[in-house]
Design a protein around this motif. Structure first.
Motif, PDB file in Angstrom:
ATOM      1  N   LEU A   1       0.829  -1.203   0.000  1.00 18.72           N
ATOM      2  CA  LEU A   1       0.000   0.000   0.000  1.00 18.72           C
ATOM      3  C   LEU A   1       0.867   1.258   0.000  1.00 18.72           C
ATOM      4  N   CYS A   2       1.928   1.235   0.805  1.00 24.55           N
ATOM      5  CA  CYS A   2       2.855   2.368   0.827  1.00 24.55           C
ATOM      6  C   CYS A   2       3.459   2.593  -0.556  1.00 24.55           C
ATOM      7  N   ARG A   3       3.852   1.527  -1.223  1.00 21.37           N
ATOM      8  CA  ARG A   3       4.436   1.665  -2.567  1.00 21.37           C
ATOM      9  C   ARG A   3       3.440   2.314  -3.526  1.00 21.37           C
ATOM     10  N   GLU A   4       2.160   1.929  -3.429  1.00 19.91           N
ATOM     11  CA  GLU A   4       1.140   2.521  -4.294  1.00 19.91           C
ATOM     12  C   GLU A   4       0.945   4.003  -3.976  1.00 19.91           C
ATOM     13  N   ILE A   5       0.914   4.333  -2.698  1.00 18.13           N
ATOM     14  CA  ILE A   5       0.748   5.735  -2.301  1.00 18.13           C
ATOM     15  C   ILE A   5       1.911   6.575  -2.788  1.00 18.13           C
ATOM     16  N   ARG A   6       3.125   6.018  -2.681  1.00 22.23           N
ATOM     17  CA  ARG A   6       4.317   6.772  -3.063  1.00 22.23           C
ATOM     18  C   ARG A   6       4.423   7.001  -4.575  1.00 22.23           C
ATOM     19  N   ARG A   7       3.604   6.331  -5.355  1.00 24.16           N
ATOM     20  CA  ARG A   7       3.600   6.591  -6.803  1.00 24.16           C
ATOM     21  C   ARG A   7       3.124   8.007  -7.107  1.00 24.16           C
TER      22      ARG A   7
ATOM     23  N   SER B   1       2.120  10.391  -4.219  1.00 24.37           N
ATOM     24  CA  SER B   1       1.965  11.259  -3.054  1.00 24.37           C
ATOM     25  C   SER B   1       3.101  11.081  -2.060  1.00 24.37           C
ATOM     26  N   GLN B   2       3.394  12.167  -1.322  1.00 26.77           N
ATOM     27  CA  GLN B   2       4.334  12.113  -0.207  1.00 26.77           C
ATOM     28  C   GLN B   2       3.574  12.134   1.127  1.00 26.77           C
ATOM     29  N   LEU B   3       2.364  11.622   1.139  1.00 28.86           N
ATOM     30  CA  LEU B   3       1.564  11.531   2.358  1.00 28.86           C
ATOM     31  C   LEU B   3       2.386  10.879   3.470  1.00 28.86           C
ATOM     32  N   PRO B   4       2.517  11.513   4.635  1.00 35.09           N
ATOM     33  CA  PRO B   4       3.264  10.888   5.736  1.00 35.09           C
ATOM     34  C   PRO B   4       2.648   9.549   6.139  1.00 35.09           C
ATOM     35  N   ILE B   5       3.501   8.565   6.415  1.00 32.60           N
ATOM     36  CA  ILE B   5       3.032   7.213   6.737  1.00 32.60           C
ATOM     37  C   ILE B   5       3.706   6.706   8.003  1.00 32.60           C
ATOM     38  N   LEU B   6       2.879   6.238   8.931  1.00 31.92           N
ATOM     39  CA  LEU B   6       3.341   5.570  10.150  1.00 31.92           C
ATOM     40  C   LEU B   6       2.955   4.103  10.046  1.00 31.92           C
ATOM     41  N   PHE B   7       3.948   3.213  10.093  1.00 30.80           N
ATOM     42  CA  PHE B   7       3.694   1.778   9.992  1.00 30.80           C
ATOM     43  C   PHE B   7       3.437   1.162  11.370  1.00 30.80           C
ATOM     44  N   LEU B   8       2.565   0.159  11.395  1.00 29.56           N
ATOM     45  CA  LEU B   8       2.349  -0.676  12.566  1.00 29.56           C
ATOM     46  C   LEU B   8       2.672  -2.118  12.189  1.00 29.56           C
ATOM     47  N   SER B   9       3.274  -2.855  13.119  1.00 21.91           N
ATOM     48  CA  SER B   9       3.566  -4.264  12.842  1.00 21.91           C
ATOM     49  C   SER B   9       3.512  -5.082  14.118  1.00 21.91           C
ATOM     50  N   ALA B  10       3.003  -6.310  14.000  1.00 16.99           N
ATOM     51  CA  ALA B  10       2.955  -7.222  15.139  1.00 16.99           C
ATOM     52  C   ALA B  10       4.306  -7.876  15.379  1.00 16.99           C
ATOM     53  N   ARG B  11       5.254  -7.694  14.454  1.00 20.53           N
ATOM     54  CA  ARG B  11       6.576  -8.306  14.589  1.00 20.53           C
ATOM     55  C   ARG B  11       7.625  -7.236  14.804  1.00 20.53           C
ATOM     56  N   ASP B  12       8.482  -7.459  15.777  1.00 16.38           N
ATOM     57  CA  ASP B  12       9.573  -6.519  16.035  1.00 16.38           C
ATOM     58  C   ASP B  12      10.805  -6.979  15.264  1.00 16.38           C
TER      59      ASP B  12
END
Length: 231
Positions: free
Chosen positions: A65-71, A73-84
């Motif tokens: 999804l981030c890759r699609e957005i970056r095509r 837009s420079q919309l700021p993105i904060l990622f969440l993940s269940a894995r550290d």
């Protein structure tokens, strides 16, 4: 000033409820998506101030999804993940994410991270200035960066890090000082995050012909290079 609209994409309804409650309490307007595909549809029809994306989602994960957005837009993105997993953090930042939180997370920390990122995307007040080093320029008021007249598509935190380095041109800044400038004092962020953002900035500048943008000062941190100017 209108409340910032935040796109939140997570397939866990409990997580969506927690994030939504925390953001609304902080004066923001969250818009929820159950998976990456739904989030992409919302992104294409609405104007958001920031996106909170879970990495592990069905249909389309947060990285894709981030890759699609970056095509577009420079919309700021904060990622969440269940894995550290360090590889997830680095990959997320390298493809254009601004920050990363591991589940379970504190809602207060999430709100603090969101506010810090949003702060970097807002035009600065009257004290804003134009910074220059060599052929690199940074207009803090317009939030624009360019090298030799070629525009640079920087994320909010990449812009903040480059601004901190340019404000003290040729001075070596520790990672802690860079973190404080980009995230705000007191925000807990890994040193690796700075390294990932610096690597991205170097790559973007190299792509427009600047091969000496940021120098590593071993045992200290980083300093701005000549940027095509005199050393």
């Amino acid at each position: 000033m209108s409340a910032p609209e935040i796109l939140v994409a997570d397939d866990d309804p409990h997580i969506r409820d927690v994030i939504g409650f925390a953001l609304r309490r902080a004066g923001m307007e969250p818009e929820m998506a159950r998976d990456g595909s739904e989030a992409l549809r919302l992104f294409r029809t609405r104007r958001f101030g920031l996106a909170v994306l879970d990495i592990g989602m069905p249909e389309m994960d947060g990285l894709d999804l981030c890759r699609e957005i970056r095509r577009t837009s420079q919309l700021p993105i904060l990622f969440l993940s269940a894995r550290d997993e360090e590889v997830d953090r680095i990959l997320g930042l390298e493809i254009g994410g601004d920050d990363y939180l591991t589940k379970p997370f504190s809602p207060r920390e999430l709100v603090a991270r969101v506010k810090a990122i949003l702060k970097r995307t807002r035009p600065a007040p009257a004290a804003a200035r134009t910074l220059a080093q060599g052929r690199l320029t940074l207009d803090e008021d317009a939030h624009l960066a360019a090298f030799a007249g070629k525009p640079l598509a920087l994320t909010a935190l990449e812009f903040a890090i480059l601004s901190a380095l340019m404000a003290r041109a040729r001075a070596a800044l520790t990672r802690d000082r860079i973190l404080d400038a980009a995230y705000g004092v007191g925000t807990a962020v890994s040193d690796r995050t700075v390294d990932s953002h610096v690597r991205n900035i170097r790559a973007k500048l190299a792509a427009v012909g600047c091969a000496d943008a940021i120098e590593t000062v071993h045992g200290v941190g980083f300093r701005l290079g000549a940027c095509g100017g005199d050393t």
